[in-house]
Design an enzyme around this catalytic site. Structure first.
Site, PDB file in Angstrom:
ATOM      1  CG  HIS A  11      -1.727  -1.355   1.212  1.00  0.00           C
ATOM      2  ND1 HIS A  11      -2.811  -1.643   0.409  1.00  0.00           N
ATOM      3  CD2 HIS A  11      -1.471  -2.504   1.914  1.00  0.00           C
ATOM      4  CE1 HIS A  11      -3.207  -2.888   0.639  1.00  0.00           C
ATOM      5  NE2 HIS A  11      -2.405  -3.441   1.540  1.00  0.00           N
ATOM      6  CD  GLU A  25      -2.303  -3.740   4.906  1.00  0.00           C
ATOM      7  OE1 GLU A  25      -3.511  -3.499   4.710  1.00  0.00           O
ATOM      8  OE2 GLU A  25      -1.691  -4.663   4.322  1.00  0.00           O
ATOM      9  CG  HIS A  80       0.486  -6.700   2.437  1.00  0.00           C
ATOM     10  ND1 HIS A  80      -0.431  -5.933   1.796  1.00  0.00           N
ATOM     11  CD2 HIS A  80       1.488  -6.935   1.537  1.00  0.00           C
ATOM     12  CE1 HIS A  80      -0.029  -5.699   0.557  1.00  0.00           C
ATOM     13  NE2 HIS A  80       1.127  -6.306   0.363  1.00  0.00           N
ATOM     14  CD  GLU A 148      -1.949 -10.321   4.839  1.00  0.00           C
ATOM     15  OE1 GLU A 148      -1.869  -9.301   5.551  1.00  0.00           O
ATOM     16  OE2 GLU A 148      -2.559 -10.357   3.753  1.00  0.00           O
TER      17      GLU A 148
HETATM   18 ZN   LIG Z   1      -2.385  -5.287   2.472  1.00  0.00          ZN
END
Ligand SMILES: [Zn+2]
Length: 278
Positions: A11, A25, A80, A148
């Site tokens: 992102h 995030e 992420h 993640e």
């Molecule tokens: Zn993400």
């Protein structure tokens, strides 16, 4: 040979990723990625670390994968945070249809190196290594893993993502996982072992991270297998195996090698010997 690693903070800019509990995030991913890059450079010689972004800017997905492909990266790690239900926890992804066995090896070492650092800090849910059709993993030409780092929208996880020790552990786990994957590891020193085939000594190998590796050609041919090379990967009877390049020789883990040729494999701790039998 210089190893090139591309780290990909998810992102950025107008795309914040998941937003909850006062965290975005994009900020957490950048913080972890920058710290992992610093650690890699401080810990290991002979590596080049590139980031797809180093600031709060938007980078489209195709540009992220182009950077890695153009720079001929040896590994790609996308960072992420998770969101969307669940009870929180840690998981990693690789492309579900990856035909490169080094991809699952990269995922295995990254997952375990990160997990053994964050688990003692109170992260108690290991959701495991997973496969999915994710753009950055699919469109990169090298082993690629997406991490993640806990759930932004689970309050207990968000609380952890505010802690410096947890962020450090995530960054250190990424660096250690890559170091281990490329055989650069400094904290898990490999232990030399003897390899015997049908009762005869053939070579020395290394035990590291619970796996014993040995030179594919010497060991494989002694077992009557045919050894080849495809895409920097050793094949044994046509089956690709995870590969480490040691000098000019390709080394493979001995257990999957034994599986392919249907040899029996056993470990003799007294003589520090791996025994393979046809
Ligand atoms: Zn993400």
């Amino acid at each position: 040979m210089t190893i090139t690693i591309v780290l990909d903070p998810g992102h950025g800019g107008h795309d914040p990723g998941a937003v909850a509990n006062g965290l975005q995030e994009k900020d957490v991913a950048l913080q972890i990625s920058l710290a992992a890059a610093e650690r890699l450079k401080a810990k290991y010689e002979g590596i080049r670390v590139l980031l797809t972004r180093t600031a709060d800017v938007f980078v489209p997905l195709p540009e992220r994968t182009s950077i890695a492909n153009r720079e001929r990266a040896d590994a790609f790690v996308s960072v992420h945070c998770n969101a969307g239900g669940g009870a929180g926890g840690f998981e990693t992804y690789m492309y579900s249809r990856s035909a490169n066995p080094n991809t699952s090896e990269l995922q295995r070492v990254l997952h375990s190196e990160i997990w053994r650092r964050i688990n003692p800090l109170g992260v108690d849910r290991d959701r495991g290594p997973k496969k999915a059709d994710l753009y950055v993993c699919r469109e990169t030409n090298m082993p690629a893993v997406l991490i993640e780092c806990l759930f932004i929208d689970v309050p207990a996880d968000a609380e952890r993502l505010r802690r410096a020790d947890v962020l450090d552990a995530l960054a250190d786990g990424i660096a250690a996982g890559l170091g281990s994957y490329f055989g650069l590891t400094s904290d898990n020193q490999p232990v030399s072992v003897r390899i015997e085939v049908n009762g005869k000594y053939v070579a020395n190998g290394d035990a590291i991270d619970g796996r014993t590796w040995g030179p594919a050609r010497i060991v494989g041919e002694e077992l009557g297998a045919s050894i080849g090379w495809v895409d920097r990967t050793v094949t044994v009877n046509g089956v690709k195996l995870p590969t480490r390049l040691i000098g000019t020789a390709g080394w493979v883990p001995l257990r999957p090698l034994a599986d392919v040729v249907r040899a029996r494999i056993s470990w003799d701790g007294k003589s520090n010997t791996v025994k393979l039998k046809m």
